[in-house]
Design a protein around this motif. Structure first.
Motif, short mmCIF file in Angstrom:
data_model
loop_
_atom_site.label_atom_id
_atom_site.label_comp_id
_atom_site.label_asym_id
_atom_site.label_seq_id
_atom_site.Cartn_x
_atom_site.Cartn_y
_atom_site.Cartn_z
N GLN A 20 -63.69 -14.31 28.99
CA GLN A 20 -63.73 -14.29 30.33
C GLN A 20 -62.43 -14.49 31.08
O GLN A 20 -62.09 -13.96 32.29
CB GLN A 20 -64.63 -15.76 30.62
CG GLN A 20 -66.15 -15.72 30.13
CD GLN A 20 -66.68 -16.98 30.08
OE1 GLN A 20 -66.05 -18.04 30.55
NE2 GLN A 20 -67.97 -17.08 30.11
N LEU A 21 -61.31 -14.98 30.56
CA LEU A 21 -60.02 -15.19 31.07
C LEU A 21 -59.46 -13.53 31.26
O LEU A 21 -58.72 -13.43 32.37
CB LEU A 21 -59.24 -16.05 30.51
CG LEU A 21 -59.37 -17.67 30.82
CD1 LEU A 21 -58.37 -18.52 29.50
CD2 LEU A 21 -59.46 -17.95 31.91
N THR A 22 -59.74 -12.93 30.10
CA THR A 22 -59.35 -11.35 30.23
C THR A 22 -59.82 -10.89 31.47
O THR A 22 -59.31 -10.12 32.22
CB THR A 22 -59.59 -10.83 28.77
OG1 THR A 22 -58.88 -11.58 27.88
CG2 THR A 22 -59.12 -9.39 28.99
N ARG A 23 -61.09 -10.78 31.50
CA ARG A 23 -61.77 -10.52 32.73
C ARG A 23 -61.35 -10.83 34.02
O ARG A 23 -61.25 -10.00 34.95
CB ARG A 23 -63.44 -10.59 32.47
CG ARG A 23 -64.15 -9.89 31.43
CD ARG A 23 -65.43 -10.21 31.71
NE ARG A 23 -66.30 -9.72 30.53
CZ ARG A 23 -67.09 -10.52 29.83
NH1 ARG A 23 -67.47 -11.60 30.04
NH2 ARG A 23 -67.48 -9.82 28.60
N LEU A 24 -61.03 -11.98 34.16
CA LEU A 24 -60.58 -12.65 35.37
C LEU A 24 -59.12 -11.80 35.63
O LEU A 24 -58.72 -11.53 36.73
CB LEU A 24 -60.30 -14.08 35.38
CG LEU A 24 -61.58 -14.78 35.68
CD1 LEU A 24 -61.34 -16.18 35.43
CD2 LEU A 24 -62.18 -14.67 37.11
N GLN A 25 -58.44 -11.71 34.58
CA GLN A 25 -56.88 -11.06 34.75
C GLN A 25 -57.14 -9.62 35.05
O GLN A 25 -56.23 -9.03 35.76
CB GLN A 25 -56.20 -11.11 33.36
CG GLN A 25 -54.72 -10.91 33.33
CD GLN A 25 -54.21 -10.94 32.23
OE1 GLN A 25 -54.73 -11.22 31.15
NE2 GLN A 25 -53.03 -10.80 32.13
N LYS A 26 -58.17 -8.92 34.40
CA LYS A 26 -58.32 -7.45 34.71
C LYS A 26 -58.85 -7.37 36.23
O LYS A 26 -58.45 -6.36 37.12
CB LYS A 26 -59.40 -6.90 33.87
CG LYS A 26 -58.62 -6.57 32.46
CD LYS A 26 -59.69 -6.05 31.70
CE LYS A 26 -59.37 -5.98 30.32
NZ LYS A 26 -60.41 -5.28 29.32
N ALA A 27 -59.40 -8.10 36.75
CA ALA A 27 -59.98 -8.06 38.17
C ALA A 27 -58.96 -8.72 39.18
O ALA A 27 -58.99 -8.69 40.20
CB ALA A 27 -61.01 -9.26 38.37
N HIS A 28 -57.57 -9.07 38.74
CA HIS A 28 -56.54 -9.64 39.30
C HIS A 28 -56.80 -10.60 40.38
O HIS A 28 -56.71 -10.80 41.68
CB HIS A 28 -55.96 -8.18 40.36
CG HIS A 28 -55.42 -7.24 39.66
ND1 HIS A 28 -54.35 -7.15 38.74
CD2 HIS A 28 -56.14 -5.92 39.29
CE1 HIS A 28 -54.42 -5.90 38.29
NE2 HIS A 28 -55.09 -5.33 38.62
N ASN A 29 -57.59 -11.50 39.67
CA ASN A 29 -58.14 -12.87 40.28
C ASN A 29 -56.94 -13.64 40.53
O ASN A 29 -56.12 -14.09 39.87
CB ASN A 29 -59.11 -13.58 39.25
CG ASN A 29 -59.75 -14.65 39.94
OD1 ASN A 29 -59.06 -15.50 40.79
ND2 ASN A 29 -60.90 -14.60 39.97
#
Length: 67
Positions: A20-29
């Protein structure tokens, strides 16, 4: 001479948490740094003032913005 502060607890991240943290990082959150800091602060204080107990479970939750 001051000694460095050692946290009282160890924060373990489940594989699902890391994904989930990786997904947030990819979304440039923009909240990713605040979320990571909040998670790591649990090593200092695992029961922050604004934590809430999960229903039918012994664990607590914390919120960072919308997360």
């Amino acid at each position: 001479m001051a000694t460095p502060h050692v946290p009282n607890y160890t924060v373990l991240a489940l594989a699902a948490t890391r994904r989930q943290l990786t997904r947030l990082q990819k979304a440039h959150n923009s909240n990713l740094k605040r979320i990571s800091a909040a998670i790591m602060s649990l090593a200092e204080n695992p029961y922050p003032a604004r934590s809430k107990k999960l229903a039918n479970r012994p664990e607590l939750r914390i919120r960072v913005g919308d997360y």
